[in-house]
Write an enzyme that holds these catalytic residues in place. Structure first.
Site, mmCIF file in Angstrom:
data_model
loop_
_atom_site.group_PDB
_atom_site.id
_atom_site.type_symbol
_atom_site.label_atom_id
_atom_site.label_comp_id
_atom_site.label_asym_id
_atom_site.label_seq_id
_atom_site.Cartn_x
_atom_site.Cartn_y
_atom_site.Cartn_z
ATOM 1 N N CYS A 12 -10.466 -1.843 -10.031
ATOM 2 C CA CYS A 12 -9.804 -0.720 -9.368
ATOM 3 C C CYS A 12 -8.404 -1.068 -8.861
ATOM 4 C CB CYS A 12 -10.673 -0.172 -8.244
ATOM 5 S SG CYS A 12 -11.089 -1.397 -7.017
ATOM 6 N N HIS A 22 0.814 -1.218 0.000
ATOM 7 C CA HIS A 22 0.000 0.000 0.000
ATOM 8 C C HIS A 22 0.846 1.266 0.000
ATOM 9 C CE1 HIS A 22 -3.170 -2.899 0.706
ATOM 10 N NE2 HIS A 22 -3.905 -2.005 0.077
#
Ligand code: PEP
Ligand code: MG
Length: 756
Positions: A674, A360
């Site tokens: 996404c 992330h």
């Protein structure tokens, strides 16, 4: 056996340079195996041969001089086969090559293993003995274990040595990693202080002895002060006898014990940190060698004291440090918080030893448009601090102290990159349509970078993924419902009237909240995403209510559920959503409260096969290709060691993505994607050909992908897809997509500078 292995590894790691590390290694192995000869050869790939680096038993004069070709002799054979050779009469082996310069005539028995690091043969270890015998299975496995254990250590020692030599000869060094956010950065290294341990300290000399002495005494005083404060704070809560430990610590810090030893090292010219390292590591080794378990335990105290002094030493150096205007941030494991600490406009590049392009923090660097590389060799980072760097995140290379010529060349490349980027930006607000008229909806992935995020609604069709957890991660506690409502309202308003797909809290894995401990052995297969929020309905309901209230009068909210793996989770989530909605209706009878559309993320492989059922329950779905790839390929997305295996172009992944598109079409379920794959131009065209009409990505990718698809025809993309789906490796797929782009005059997107 284990103790011997450990002792060897420890002693080797404590050596100041490669030569002494190897000398120590061959000596200890020879003694441990009670043989007459141990040697180590290193592969020299520039000359295709092995060079004798250290020996105990062969002619010492041959060290550094004697070379044997990659395909020559028994040494070459061990490396070629990448497996051990264990024979009683080396001379009778057909591959034996007599080399008089090393004086090995008297040896008969020969055991040799390759040293392999990340699939690359680094060298070969050879043990020899006069008596003709086959070495036992135990001896063979001892040497294999040792080689495996030491492979990375030797690889790092080799890199350190290269860096050291380059430094003294003012040459450029280069380290290799995996690129995550493409681009070029030219700047100065700012090393985020890694978790201190003595291993990360490089042995260095310093001619200013007086300064080093002063630094050391300041650090000792600061440590004394720290102990006094600690002992005072604890004096009410722990018994007097236990407090005595602080007296012992103070004594150890005394000039007569630690002080005296460090002083002796300082006088030999070592800098304060190195002197401390030498003394502490020696003391630890001495305590560890004791039989008495009580005395042995003292090694822990010595290490603790040493680390505290070291901490003060490093901090005094860092206290006055500022982020350079062109900071290349270097960290052991980069976190979003480290990125947030850099003053605005000062960050030009990012390098992390651990983690990978799919973590992330890495997604965040892409969203910020900052070039980044991950998984560089684990060398002591502090030695980079303040050095000039070029980060080439196209090829994953980091150049340390680059030459002027290299800097000029990269400045030129950066300029070309800016020109190309200007072209993307010039078309970013244009229609997103292929050459043959197919409209593609490009949406924004938002929520990660709260300060610099684009809210330009002209370039996109709304937000396809709003990651709410990033905001939670910046807080010191769970935000209240009212606070959340305000925040979501602001987000919904900034993109209104375009839709915003808000994802409910997706924590776990590599997304941690400081105030909510989830420590697990296997976090990506553990308590993640919807599993956490369903176990905490109070948190889930709070968030759902805040979202629904924020949407009053706007109506552009969609809610998305992360990490769904089973129908029970869909049902429970929908039940809680209904509860939140009805409670709000009851609470605000005079307001028009809308029930937002609800979707699920397809991230867990099981979800792909549940679409017939789920399409009747939810309003849309969105593929999270980052996690889907991770789980399909069983590759931890943030583990640098397996980063090469994380590849969404794997035909298996592509075929699953194709199946999802077919299923959604068949069951009339609106679909988007996404994950990061959609923001990669090559990934985007394959997905579009599969039938995906909505892709969500960061705003840099939107302008790039839009520019690409406006230059291509659907029919061509479909031909490419059919070819790609018929391939059996990711490499073959990427070769096809790359040629396709070049054929369609889009090759400049992949310009890779070629510097060795
Ligand atoms: C994904 O998994 O693809 C995704 C978009 O979610 P995240 O990267 O936040 O896990
Ligand atoms: Mg995910």
């Amino acid at each position: 056996m284990l103790a011997t292995l450990r002792a060897i590894a420890e002693s080797v790691s404590q050596q100041a340079c490669l030569d002494s590390a190897l000398a120590c290694f061959v000596n200890m192995v020879k003694n441990a195996m009670q043989t007459e000869c141990c040697s180590i050869y290193f592969a020299d790939y520039s000359q295709d041969n092995f060079v004798l680096m250290a020996t105990e038993g062969l002619n010492p004069v041959a060290v550094g001089k004697f070379r044997i070709g990659f395909t020559e002799g028994l040494v070459g054979l061990v490396a070629q086969r990448e497996e051990p050779i264990n024979i009683a009469y080396a001379k009778s082996h057909p591959r034996f090559k007599a080399s008089p310069e090393v004086n090995e005539e008297s040896y008969n028995a020969f055991l040799s293993v390759p040293v392999v690091h990340q699939k690359k043969v680094l060298g070969v270890i050879v043990v020899q003995q006069k008596v003709a015998r086959v070495f036992s299975q135990d001896e063979e496995s001892f040497l294999i274990t040792l080689s495996a254990q030491l492979a990375s250590q030797l690889a790092h020692a080799e890199i350190k040595e290269v860096l050291r030599q380059d430094e003294s000869s003012h040459q450029t060094s280069v380290l290799k990693g995996v690129s995550s956010a493409p681009g070029i950065a030219i700047g100065r290294a700012f090393v985020v202080i890694p978790k201190l341990d003595f291993k990360s300290i490089e042995l260095k000399k310093d001619s200013n002895q007086a300064l080093q002495q002063r630094l050391f005494s300041q650090a000792v005083s600061a440590t004394r002060h720290e102990f006094n404060t600690l002992s005072m704070t604890l004096s009410d809560s722990i018994p007097k006898e236990a407090l005595a430990v602080f007296d012992v610590y103070q004594q150890l810090l005394d000039a007569k014990s630690l002080g005296q030893n460090v002083e002796a090292q300082l006088q030999q010219g070592w800098c304060a940190k190195s002197a401390l390292k030498i003394v502490i590591e020696k003391l630890i080794a001495q305590f560890n060698a004791m039989q008495d378990p009580y005395i042995k335990e003292r090694a822990v105290d010595v290490k603790d004291i040493g680390l505290r002094v070291l901490h003060h030493l490093v901090n005094t150096e860092h206290a006055v440090k500022r982020y350079p205007k062109d900071s290349v941030l270097i960290a052991n494991t980069l976190t979003p918080a480290m990125l947030a600490e850099v003053p605005k406009g000062h960050l030009v590049g990012v390098v992390s030893v651990n983690g990978s392009a799919n973590s992330h923090a890495s997604i965040l660097t892409r969203a910020m448009g900052i070039p980044a590389i991950w998984g560089i060799e684990d060398v002591p980072l502090l030695q980079f601090d303040g050095k000039k760097m070029i980060l080439d995140a196209y090829s994953g290379r980091l150049y340390i102290s680059p030459s002027q010529i290299l800097q000029d060349e990269y400045r030129q490349l950066k300029y070309q990159e800016t020109l190309l980027n200007d072209k993307f930006v010039a078309e970013q607000d244009c229609e997103s349509v292929t050459l043959d008229g197919q409209q593609i909806s490009l949406l924004l992935n938002a929520g990660l970078d709260l300060n610099t995020e684009s809210t330009n609604t002209a370039m996109c069709d709304g937000v396809g993924l709003y990651r709410t957890e990033a905001w939670f991660m910046q807080k010191g506690q769970f935000p209240s419902q009212i606070e959340q409502e305000k925040w979501y309202r602001q987000v919904l308003e900034s993109y209104y009237p375009e839709p915003v797909v808000m994802r409910t809290l997706d924590i776990g894995g590599d997304k941690v909240l400081d105030y909510f401990d989830i420590t697990e052995e296997n976090p990506f297969l553990g308590w993640r995403g919807i599993r956490v929020t369903l176990d905490h309905p109070e948190l889930f309901l709070d968030q759902l209510k805040a979202m629904i209230k924020a949407n009053i009068g706007l109506g552009n909210l969609k809610i998305m559920l992360p990490m769904i793996s089973g129908t029970e989770e869909v049902d429970e989530s929908l039940a809680l959503l209904a509860q939140a909605y009805f409670e709000l209706e009851e609470q605000y009878p005079d307001k028009v409260i809308e029930r937002p559309p609800v979707g699920v993320m397809l991230e867990v492989p099981s979800s792909v096969f549940m679409l017939p059922e789920w399409s009747k329950k939810v309003d849309f779905c969105s593929v999270g290709s980052n996690d889907l790839t991770q789980y399909l390929l069983a590759v931890d997305r943030s583990n640098a060691r397996v980063a090469d295996l994380f590849n969404p172009y794997h035909p298996g992944v592509l075929r699953v993505l194709q199946k999802v598109a077919e299923e959604c079409h068949q069951h009339d379920l609106p679909l988007s994607l996404c994950g990061e794959l959609g923001g990669d131009p090559e990934g985007a065209i394959l997905l579009i050909a599969m039938g995906y009409r909505q892709l969500s990505m960061n705003h840099f990718s939107i302008s790039k992908v839009k520019w690409v698809l406006r230059r291509l025809k659907m029919s061509d993309m479909e031909v490419l897809l059919a070819e790609c789906l018929a391939q059996s490796t990711a490499k073959q797929v990427l070769r096809l997509t790359r040629s396709f782009m070049i054929e369609h005059k889009l090759g400049k997107l992949f310009y890779t500078p070629n510097h060795g």
